[in-house]
Design an enzyme around this catalytic site. Structure first.
Site, PDB file in Angstrom:
ATOM      1  N   GLU A 235       0.888  -1.171   0.000  1.00  0.00           N
ATOM      2  CA  GLU A 235       0.000   0.000   0.000  1.00  0.00           C
ATOM      3  C   GLU A 235       0.917   1.208   0.000  1.00  0.00           C
ATOM      4  O   GLU A 235       1.554   1.509   0.999  1.00  0.00           O
ATOM      5  CB  GLU A 235      -0.886  -0.074   1.247  1.00  0.00           C
ATOM      6  CG  GLU A 235      -2.180   0.673   1.089  1.00  0.00           C
ATOM      7  CD  GLU A 235      -2.012   2.146   1.384  1.00  0.00           C
ATOM      8  OE1 GLU A 235      -1.582   2.877   0.454  1.00  0.00           O
ATOM      9  OE2 GLU A 235      -2.279   2.551   2.515  1.00  0.00           O
ATOM     10  N   CYS A 269      -2.769   8.686   2.790  1.00  0.00           N
ATOM     11  CA  CYS A 269      -2.525   8.048   1.484  1.00  0.00           C
ATOM     12  C   CYS A 269      -3.712   8.276   0.556  1.00  0.00           C
ATOM     13  O   CYS A 269      -3.529   8.443  -0.648  1.00  0.00           O
ATOM     14  CB  CYS A 269      -2.226   6.570   1.662  1.00  0.00           C
ATOM     15  SG  CYS A 269      -3.442   5.682   2.619  1.00  0.00           S
TER      16      CYS A 269
HETATM   17  P1  NDP Z   1       9.009   4.594   3.800  1.00  0.00           P
HETATM   18  O1  NDP Z   1       8.350   3.897   2.679  1.00  0.00           O
HETATM   19  O2  NDP Z   1      10.495   4.776   3.712  1.00  0.00           O
HETATM   20  O3  NDP Z   1       8.723   3.805   5.186  1.00  0.00           O
HETATM   21  C1  NDP Z   1       7.591   3.011   5.428  1.00  0.00           C
HETATM   22  C2  NDP Z   1       7.962   1.879   6.381  1.00  0.00           C
HETATM   23  O4  NDP Z   1       8.964   1.065   5.782  1.00  0.00           O
HETATM   24  C3  NDP Z   1       8.577   2.369   7.696  1.00  0.00           C
HETATM   25  O5  NDP Z   1       8.192   1.512   8.740  1.00  0.00           O
HETATM   26  C4  NDP Z   1      10.050   2.251   7.421  1.00  0.00           C
HETATM   27  O6  NDP Z   1      10.821   2.171   8.579  1.00  0.00           O
HETATM   28  C5  NDP Z   1      10.099   0.966   6.654  1.00  0.00           C
HETATM   29  N1  NDP Z   1      11.314   0.802   5.851  1.00  0.00           N
HETATM   30  C6  NDP Z   1      12.157   1.746   5.367  1.00  0.00           C
HETATM   31  N2  NDP Z   1      13.122   1.178   4.626  1.00  0.00           N
HETATM   32  C7  NDP Z   1      12.905  -0.160   4.636  1.00  0.00           C
HETATM   33  C8  NDP Z   1      13.547  -1.281   4.054  1.00  0.00           C
HETATM   34  N3  NDP Z   1      14.611  -1.152   3.291  1.00  0.00           N
HETATM   35  N4  NDP Z   1      13.036  -2.511   4.277  1.00  0.00           N
HETATM   36  C9  NDP Z   1      11.929  -2.667   5.021  1.00  0.00           C
HETATM   37  N5  NDP Z   1      11.275  -1.636   5.609  1.00  0.00           N
HETATM   38  C10 NDP Z   1      11.753  -0.408   5.419  1.00  0.00           C
HETATM   39  O7  NDP Z   1       8.272   5.925   4.001  1.00  0.00           O
HETATM   40  P2  NDP Z   1       8.656   7.227   4.796  1.00  0.00           P
HETATM   41  O8  NDP Z   1       8.150   7.076   6.171  1.00  0.00           O
HETATM   42  O9  NDP Z   1      10.117   7.563   4.651  1.00  0.00           O
HETATM   43  O10 NDP Z   1       7.815   8.289   3.969  1.00  0.00           O
HETATM   44  C11 NDP Z   1       8.216   8.603   2.633  1.00  0.00           C
HETATM   45  C12 NDP Z   1       7.031   8.869   1.762  1.00  0.00           C
HETATM   46  O11 NDP Z   1       6.216   7.722   1.656  1.00  0.00           O
HETATM   47  C13 NDP Z   1       6.084   9.927   2.280  1.00  0.00           C
HETATM   48  O12 NDP Z   1       6.561  11.156   1.906  1.00  0.00           O
HETATM   49  C14 NDP Z   1       4.795   9.579   1.620  1.00  0.00           C
HETATM   50  O13 NDP Z   1       4.777  10.142   0.332  1.00  0.00           O
HETATM   51  C15 NDP Z   1       4.869   8.076   1.504  1.00  0.00           C
HETATM   52  N6  NDP Z   1       4.099   7.418   2.569  1.00  0.00           N
HETATM   53  C16 NDP Z   1       2.938   6.821   2.239  1.00  0.00           C
HETATM   54  C17 NDP Z   1       2.170   6.240   3.214  1.00  0.00           C
HETATM   55  C18 NDP Z   1       0.888   5.586   2.884  1.00  0.00           C
HETATM   56  O14 NDP Z   1      -0.032   5.651   3.684  1.00  0.00           O
HETATM   57  N7  NDP Z   1       0.796   4.876   1.790  1.00  0.00           N
HETATM   58  C19 NDP Z   1       2.565   6.254   4.610  1.00  0.00           C
HETATM   59  C20 NDP Z   1       3.840   6.858   4.855  1.00  0.00           C
HETATM   60  C21 NDP Z   1       4.559   7.423   3.853  1.00  0.00           C
HETATM   61  P3  NDP Z   1      11.462   3.505   9.180  1.00  0.00           P
HETATM   62  O15 NDP Z   1      10.329   4.451   9.434  1.00  0.00           O
HETATM   63  O16 NDP Z   1      12.059   3.016  10.417  1.00  0.00           O
HETATM   64  O17 NDP Z   1      12.428   4.013   8.146  1.00  0.00           O
END
Ligand code: NDP
Length: 490
Positions: A235, A269
């Site tokens: 998602e 989202c």
């Molecule tokens: P990320 O996609 O980087 O993070 C989402 C989750 O994945 C977090 O728990 C993160 O951990 C984890 N994660 C990060 N890197 C890895 C990896 N290599 N392997 C497995 N898990 C990993 O999103 P961000 O929080 O950095 O946000 C960036 C952008 O994503 C936002 O600007 C927005 O545009 C979008 N976003 C969309 C969402 C939605 O609802 N669909 C929700 C959040 C963000 P950690 O936080 O510890 O890095």
């Protein structure tokens, strides 16, 4: 041995909310090992007992609603009221998943067909084992619970890795689960940064990963999962469009549009990011929107931007849009870290970052269109395809537009309403990801179909799966199939 920790901060004040261990690969491996054992125990409990336990968990969460809302407020920054709403929605999903798992996944007989007349055919959906949930920070209870509740109800154990920005909430969700299910760690939380999530995705004993976050990270998670052929649900956010048709109630549309775009500081989202308004109602709609936006204030009606790095993206989009289009509200000075005031810009070119890329801030672009068809074409010209909205008084036309919208969900004359209906599946297409959480599809997402065919009696003269089969049996089969399928029949 000293444990390496990291802090979660209050995005409004910068104060430390909590300190949590950075779980490395070893700790994640151990958690998955414990989860494997717990999964066996949880599956063996049976659907009825799991339902009771999950309803207990729901009651525990409900009793801690105020405390959880306060923690969400501190870690994510959203107002306590919005945090409460988010948790209430999560509770309704937990309730639905618990109550419907048996009905959706339980064993049932299916019609074996004419050629299988001598068979009894049954289908059931069995647990996968351990499910890894990698969650975001924007709805730190509602979003992961959309996977956790459904995965647990389907009989799996869950290892949850919350975002590094909201780890305290993740820890609390597992602690509260242990109050309802003290015997085994059926729901565990591991905390840390990206590496912790990466270790979870890479563990071959994790049978499915449910990921919510950015498209770029989803690709990395999927690549790690590919090593073990671990399936994922992804998602990944969107660029949702809001269409206002010529016969829409413009006051209601403007009200919903504003809330859909600005609530949670636009960090949703399925938040409204692009607005397409049919020419006939463009002026009155914009009047309504301008009047209402003047009363919406960052820091009062919604909180700060949770992830500091997002401010640069929001600013870049606003600056670019303001240069190319016409500013209706806010503008280049609206970013006052950690807050962003509401921003509305008209006539932004469709190829601009503010129209193409996910902004994840309290900003919208608005465009006038000839008719609803043109609005739909523009709405659909996105690499994303998560949600969307249609406002129209003509139900038939609104349904048509909603069905043609290239997205997983569409709300009509309301905004984001599909997320509050537990029976509706939630998920997207294209860069918004794939797979579904919520509803019956969400339960099946975390289960494997098990098909069983049992021969009840030998079909006289029709033993087709034997080397003893002769030409007479084949002839009978040809006659039967010609009778069944050889005629042009509708
Ligand atoms: P990320 O996609 O980087 O993070 C989402 C989750 O994945 C977090 O728990 C993160 O951990 C984890 N994660 C990060 N890197 C890895 C990896 N290599 N392997 C497995 N898990 C990993 O999103 P961000 O929080 O950095 O946000 C960036 C952008 O994503 C936002 O600007 C927005 O545009 C979008 N976003 C969309 C969402 C939605 O609802 N669909 C929700 C959040 C963000 P950690 O936080 O510890 O890095």
């Amino acid at each position: 041995m000293t444990t390496v920790t990291f802090d979660s901060l209050n995005p409004a004040t910068g104060e430390i909310v909590g300190s949590h261990p950075k779980h490395g690969p070893d700790a994640v491996r151990q958690a998955v090992g414990r989860a494997e054992e717990a999964a066996g125990w949880w599956a063996a409990l049976g659907a009825g007992e799991r339902r009771r336990r999950l309803l207990d968990y729901k009651a525990v969460i409900t009793r801690h609603l105020r405390e959880l809302a306060e923690l969400v407020h501190e870690e994510n920054g959203k107002p306590v009221g919005d945090a409460t709403l988010e948790i209430v929605l999560a509770i309704t999903h937990l309730d639905w998943a618990a109550r419907n798992a048996q009905k959706v996944l339980g064993r049932r007989r299916v019609n074996p067909g004419m050629i299988g007349l001598n068979l009894a055919a049954t289908l059931e959906y069995l647990p996968l084992g351990v499910v890894g949930v990698i969650g975001p920070w924007n709805y730190p209870v509602f979003t992961p619970m959309g996977s956790i509740a459904y995965a647990l109800a389907a009989g799996n154990a869950v290892v949850f890795k919350p975002s590094e920005l909201t780890p305290g909430i993740g820890v609390r969700l597992a602690e509260l689960f242990a109050e309802a299910v003290p015997e085994q760690p059926v729901l565990q939380t591991v905390t840390g940064l990206g590496e912790t999530g990466a270790a979870l995705a890479a563990d071959p004993r994790v049978r499915k990963v449910a990921f919510t976050g950015s498209t770029a990270t989803a690709k990395r998670v999927m690549a790690a999962c590919a090593e073990n052929l671990t399936p994922i649900v992804a998602e990944c956010g969107g660029k949702d469009a809001f269409i206002v048709d010529a016969d829409a109630d413009v006051g209601k549309a403007a009200d919903a549009c504003l809330w859909g775009a600005m609530s949670n500081a636009g960090q949703t989202c399925v938040g409204v990011e692009r607005v397409y308004v049919v020419d006939a109602v463009y002026e009155p709609f914009m009047r309504e929107l301008s009047d209402r936006v003047a009363k919406v204030k960052a820091g009062e009606d919604y909180g700060p931007i949770t992830m500091p790095g997002q401010l640069d993206i929001i600013k870049r989009h606003i600056d670019d849009a303001a240069k190319a289009g016409k500013v209706v509200a806010g503008g280049t000075g609206s970013v006052r870290a950690p807050y962003v005031e509401p921003v509305i810009v008209e006539d932004v070119p469709e190829e601009s970052p503010a129209v193409r890329e996910e902004t994840f801030g309290p900003t919208i672009t608005v465009r006038r269109t000839r008719d609803a068809q043109e609005a739909l074409e523009l709405a659909n010209a996105s690499v994303y395809g998560l949600g969307g909205t249609v406002f129209s008084r003509n139900t038939r036309r609104a349904m048509e537009l909603a069905r043609m919208m290239r997205s997983g969900m569409t709300a009509i004359n309301s905004v984001i309403s599909f997320a509050g209906v537990p029976a509706l599946p939630f998920g997207g297409m294209g860069d918004s990801g794939f797979g579904r959480i919520h509803g019956a599809d969400g339960l099946r997402e975390f289960a494997r179909p098990k098909a069983i065919s049992r021969q009840r009696f030998a079909m006289p003269g029709m033993n087709l799966t034997s080397f003893t089969r002769g030409p007479a049996e084949l002839e009978r089969l040809i006659r039967l199939v010609t009778f069944l399928h050889g005629r042009r029949k509708r």
